[in-house]
Enzyme design. Structure first.
Site, PDB file in Angstrom:
ATOM      1  N   HIS A  40      36.571  42.725 -17.453  1.00 25.40           N
ATOM      2  CA  HIS A  40      37.710  41.796 -17.299  1.00 25.40           C
ATOM      3  C   HIS A  40      38.411  41.704 -18.650  1.00 25.40           C
ATOM      4  O   HIS A  40      38.866  42.701 -19.175  1.00 25.40           O
ATOM      5  CB  HIS A  40      37.150  40.473 -16.773  1.00 25.40           C
ATOM      6  CG  HIS A  40      38.148  39.481 -16.279  1.00 25.40           C
ATOM      7  ND1 HIS A  40      39.498  39.725 -16.223  1.00 25.40           N
ATOM      8  CD2 HIS A  40      37.982  38.199 -15.799  1.00 25.40           C
ATOM      9  CE1 HIS A  40      40.118  38.657 -15.736  1.00 25.40           C
ATOM     10  NE2 HIS A  40      39.229  37.719 -15.474  1.00 25.40           N
ATOM     11  N   HIS A  90      42.096  48.933 -11.821  1.00 24.06           N
ATOM     12  CA  HIS A  90      42.216  47.509 -11.498  1.00 24.06           C
ATOM     13  C   HIS A  90      41.862  47.348 -10.040  1.00 24.06           C
ATOM     14  O   HIS A  90      42.259  48.171  -9.221  1.00 24.06           O
ATOM     15  CB  HIS A  90      43.654  47.033 -11.754  1.00 24.06           C
ATOM     16  CG  HIS A  90      43.786  45.553 -11.716  1.00 24.06           C
ATOM     17  ND1 HIS A  90      43.922  44.851 -10.531  1.00 24.06           N
ATOM     18  CD2 HIS A  90      43.773  44.641 -12.705  1.00 24.06           C
ATOM     19  CE1 HIS A  90      44.001  43.564 -10.821  1.00 24.06           C
ATOM     20  NE2 HIS A  90      43.909  43.404 -12.112  1.00 24.06           N
ATOM     21  N   ASP A  96      45.370  45.522 -20.284  1.00 24.60           N
ATOM     22  CA  ASP A  96      44.552  45.478 -21.495  1.00 24.60           C
ATOM     23  C   ASP A  96      44.726  46.693 -22.397  1.00 24.60           C
ATOM     24  O   ASP A  96      44.460  46.606 -23.596  1.00 24.60           O
ATOM     25  CB  ASP A  96      43.071  45.314 -21.118  1.00 24.60           C
ATOM     26  CG  ASP A  96      42.756  43.876 -20.750  1.00 24.60           C
ATOM     27  OD1 ASP A  96      43.409  42.976 -21.309  1.00 24.60           O
ATOM     28  OD2 ASP A  96      41.864  43.652 -19.915  1.00 24.60           O
TER      29      ASP A  96
HETATM   30  N1  ACO Z   1      37.467  54.690 -16.134  1.00 25.14           N
HETATM   31  C1  ACO Z   1      36.949  55.662 -15.380  1.00 25.14           C
HETATM   32  N2  ACO Z   1      36.762  55.580 -14.057  1.00 25.14           N
HETATM   33  C2  ACO Z   1      37.122  54.435 -13.460  1.00 25.14           C
HETATM   34  C3  ACO Z   1      37.664  53.361 -14.180  1.00 25.14           C
HETATM   35  C4  ACO Z   1      37.851  53.523 -15.558  1.00 25.14           C
HETATM   36  N3  ACO Z   1      38.371  52.547 -16.305  1.00 25.14           N
HETATM   37  N4  ACO Z   1      37.941  52.352 -13.326  1.00 25.14           N
HETATM   38  C5  ACO Z   1      37.553  52.768 -12.125  1.00 25.14           C
HETATM   39  N5  ACO Z   1      37.081  54.023 -12.200  1.00 25.14           N
HETATM   40  C6  ACO Z   1      36.605  54.828 -11.097  1.00 25.14           C
HETATM   41  C7  ACO Z   1      35.152  54.512 -10.783  1.00 25.14           C
HETATM   42  O1  ACO Z   1      34.279  55.309 -11.520  1.00 25.14           O
HETATM   43  C8  ACO Z   1      35.098  54.806  -9.311  1.00 25.14           C
HETATM   44  O2  ACO Z   1      35.057  56.213  -9.155  1.00 25.14           O
HETATM   45  P1  ACO Z   1      34.168  56.878  -8.000  1.00 25.14           P
HETATM   46  O3  ACO Z   1      34.761  56.348  -6.724  1.00 25.14           O
HETATM   47  O4  ACO Z   1      34.364  58.330  -8.239  1.00 25.14           O
HETATM   48  O5  ACO Z   1      32.785  56.363  -8.244  1.00 25.14           O
HETATM   49  C9  ACO Z   1      36.473  54.366  -8.804  1.00 25.14           C
HETATM   50  O6  ACO Z   1      37.349  54.449  -9.930  1.00 25.14           O
HETATM   51  C10 ACO Z   1      36.471  52.953  -8.245  1.00 25.14           C
HETATM   52  O7  ACO Z   1      35.875  52.072  -9.218  1.00 25.14           O
HETATM   53  P2  ACO Z   1      35.152  50.694  -8.859  1.00 25.14           P
HETATM   54  O8  ACO Z   1      34.404  50.253 -10.045  1.00 25.14           O
HETATM   55  O9  ACO Z   1      34.416  50.827  -7.576  1.00 25.14           O
HETATM   56  O10 ACO Z   1      36.384  49.793  -8.566  1.00 25.14           O
HETATM   57  P3  ACO Z   1      36.556  48.256  -8.887  1.00 25.14           P
HETATM   58  O11 ACO Z   1      37.688  47.778  -8.092  1.00 25.14           O
HETATM   59  O12 ACO Z   1      35.266  47.527  -8.754  1.00 25.14           O
HETATM   60  O13 ACO Z   1      36.913  48.310 -10.455  1.00 25.14           O
HETATM   61  C11 ACO Z   1      37.586  47.594 -12.548  1.00 25.14           C
HETATM   62  C12 ACO Z   1      37.912  47.577 -11.068  1.00 25.14           C
HETATM   63  C13 ACO Z   1      36.261  46.873 -12.767  1.00 25.14           C
HETATM   64  C14 ACO Z   1      38.674  46.852 -13.300  1.00 25.14           C
HETATM   65  C15 ACO Z   1      37.498  49.060 -13.040  1.00 25.14           C
HETATM   66  O14 ACO Z   1      38.725  49.728 -12.846  1.00 25.14           O
HETATM   67  C16 ACO Z   1      37.061  49.165 -14.488  1.00 25.14           C
HETATM   68  O15 ACO Z   1      35.862  49.103 -14.779  1.00 25.14           O
HETATM   69  N6  ACO Z   1      38.035  49.306 -15.442  1.00 25.14           N
HETATM   70  C17 ACO Z   1      37.711  49.310 -16.837  1.00 25.14           C
HETATM   71  C18 ACO Z   1      37.630  47.879 -17.347  1.00 25.14           C
HETATM   72  C19 ACO Z   1      38.976  47.247 -17.485  1.00 25.14           C
HETATM   73  O16 ACO Z   1      39.924  47.860 -17.979  1.00 25.14           O
HETATM   74  N7  ACO Z   1      39.067  45.980 -17.079  1.00 25.14           N
HETATM   75  C20 ACO Z   1      40.301  45.217 -17.203  1.00 25.14           C
HETATM   76  C21 ACO Z   1      40.809  44.838 -15.840  1.00 25.14           C
HETATM   77  S1  ACO Z   1      42.442  44.128 -15.978  1.00 25.14           S
HETATM   78  C22 ACO Z   1      42.247  42.628 -16.719  1.00 25.14           C
HETATM   79  O17 ACO Z   1      41.204  42.023 -16.727  1.00 25.14           O
HETATM   80  C23 ACO Z   1      43.464  42.107 -17.434  1.00 25.14           C
END
Ligand code: ACO
Length: 384
Positions: free
Chosen positions: A223, A265, A318
């Site tokens: 987050h 996201h 972010d």
């Molecule tokens: N880097 C690489 N791969 C990613 C990323 C990332 N940042 N985000 C998602 N993916 C991939 C996952 O590996 C997954 O791939 P797969 O289906 O091949 O296994 C797919 O995308 C779906 O990811 P999930 O984690 O299931 O999706 P979720 O909706 O739970 O994730 C999240 C959302 C937690 C924000 C995720 O995108 C992430 O971890 N991002 C990095 C952290 C981040 O930037 N957070 C800030 C959010 S915005 C804010 O708070 C202002």
């Protein structure tokens, strides 16, 4: 209960709200009827905070009284910093802020603290919002045994916040970037931190407790903590050679199974985050003025292109905000606390709304554990 389970509550509607909504079709963040990005371009953060907390954009009289209140309450009650000074030096800035927010509840009149009317919650929200910058900057100074500074409301909310962080008269362009960062962070529908706050508020606990819960949730790297990780990544890429090294860096991280923070996201996983689009423009403006910023922004573009090609993912807020804060000289430890200080406005709006028409949050579980177990062999009740 086995029906209706959505891991991570994906696509579950958890509230009816007039605070904000993400409109994926129009790629727009609507905040009380306004486009958040337009607000970031045209008004200052305190106007957006007023919009959130009071429900409408302020007229001139309201602007004067709201900004006046933010100034009046910008200092910390005596004693808060003394307590924070006793925390171990290793305490993170985010934990310091969370502790400080919690402490402030002790300085509220107990009757006002327990009062849940919109008016009482608004008054508490304004005090919390006003104190966030001093709590962040002076709490961090206290932990590092540095002298604290008095807020300077004459510089405006963003200007005084930067002054408290940097201890010098802030550069007007940096203040303008910082003000946009605050607006981008002010509110974003049902983020994990906001949900945490609404759950706490739904027990009719006080606003302070709800904001502390939001702060605890925001710290997580999935987050708010992602802005720090994004900045650290750009610093690392710069050390490895900048834009020329950026693609290899991303590929290496992905091969190792790491996520690139600042991408993806839950809601707009495969679409651009409008805040990131705006803040990329801000980065371009910073790059025009400074060759070092140019080098980082060139690397940003390579990272973004590589992630789009490899994972089909776009930057979230972010990524550019982490870089922008780094470029305007905000210490990386304070990025997520800065996010929290801005988000107090949105979280407070949700708490006010929740408590004005409350129903306790109490979902069910899909139990997958064993049932009717006998005690293990030789088990006896403990003596303690
Ligand atoms: N880097 C690489 N791969 C990613 C990323 C990332 N940042 N985000 C998602 N993916 C991939 C996952 O590996 C997954 O791939 P797969 O289906 O091949 O296994 C797919 O995308 C779906 O990811 P999930 O984690 O299931 O999706 P979720 O909706 O739970 O994730 C999240 C959302 C937690 C924000 C995720 O995108 C992430 O971890 N991002 C990095 C952290 C981040 O930037 N957070 C800030 C959010 S915005 C804010 O708070 C202002």
């Amino acid at each position: 209960v086995t029906e209706g389970f959505s891991p991570g509550l994906e696509n579950v509607v958890a509230a009816r709200t007039t605070v904000s909504a993400l409109d994926l079709e129009r790629e727009r963040i609507t905040v009380r009827g306004y486009d958040l990005i337009e607000l970031a371009r045209t008004v200052h953060f305190p106007d957006v905070a007023h919009l959130l907390i009071r429900g409408h954009l302020p007229n001139l009289t309201e602007q004067a009284s709201f900004c006046g209140a933010l100034g009046t309450h910008s200092g910390l009650p005596e004693g808060v910093i003394d307590i924070l000074r006793r925390l171990p030096r290793e305490t993170s800035a985010m934990d310091t802020l969370r502790t400080g927010l919690s402490l402030l509840a002790g300085w509220e009149d107990p009757h006002v603290l327990a009062e849940h009317s919109p008016e009482a919650n608004e008054a508490k929200a304004i005090r919390l919002l006003a104190r966030g910058p001093s709590l962040t900057a002076n709490g961090w100074r206290a932990i590092h045994a540095q002298p604290t500074l008095e807020p300077n409301p004459g510089l405006g909310f963003a200007g005084s916040f930067l002054w408290l962080i940097q201890g010098r008269a802030p550069d007007p362009e940096a203040v303008s970037t910082f003000d946009r960062v605050l607006t981008c962070y002010a509110e974003h529908e049902m983020a994990a931190s906001t949900f945490a706050a609404r759950v706490v508020a739904s027990t009719m606990a006080d606003l302070y407790g709800a904001v502390v819960a939001a702060c605890a949730a925001l710290k997580g790297p999935l987050h708010g903590g992602a802005n720090e990780a994004a900045a650290r990544m750009f610093a690392e890429i710069r050390m490895r050679g900048g834009a020329a090294a950026a693609e290899a860096y991303v590929m290496e991280q992905l091969w190792q199974g790491h996520r690139i923070m600042g991408f993806g996201h839950r809601v707009y996983m495969r679409r651009p985050d409008p805040r990131a689009v705006l803040m990329k423009e801000e980065l371009d403006a910073l790059a025009e003025r400074d060759p070092e910023a140019r080098a980082h922004v060139d690397a940003y573009e390579v990272v973004a292109a590589t992630m789009e090609r490899e994972k089909g993912l776009y930057p979230n807020a972010d990524l550019p905000i982490g870089l922008a804060l780094m470029l305007i000289g905000v210490p990386v430890e304070l990025f997520t606390p800065v996010f929290m200080c801005a988000r107090i406005a949105g979280v407070a709006a949700h708490v006010i709304e929740q408590q004005a028409d409350n129903r306790l949050y109490r979902p069910r579980v899909h139990y997958v554990g064993p049932e009717d177990l006998p005690p293990p062999d030789g088990f006896a009740p403990s003596a303690c």
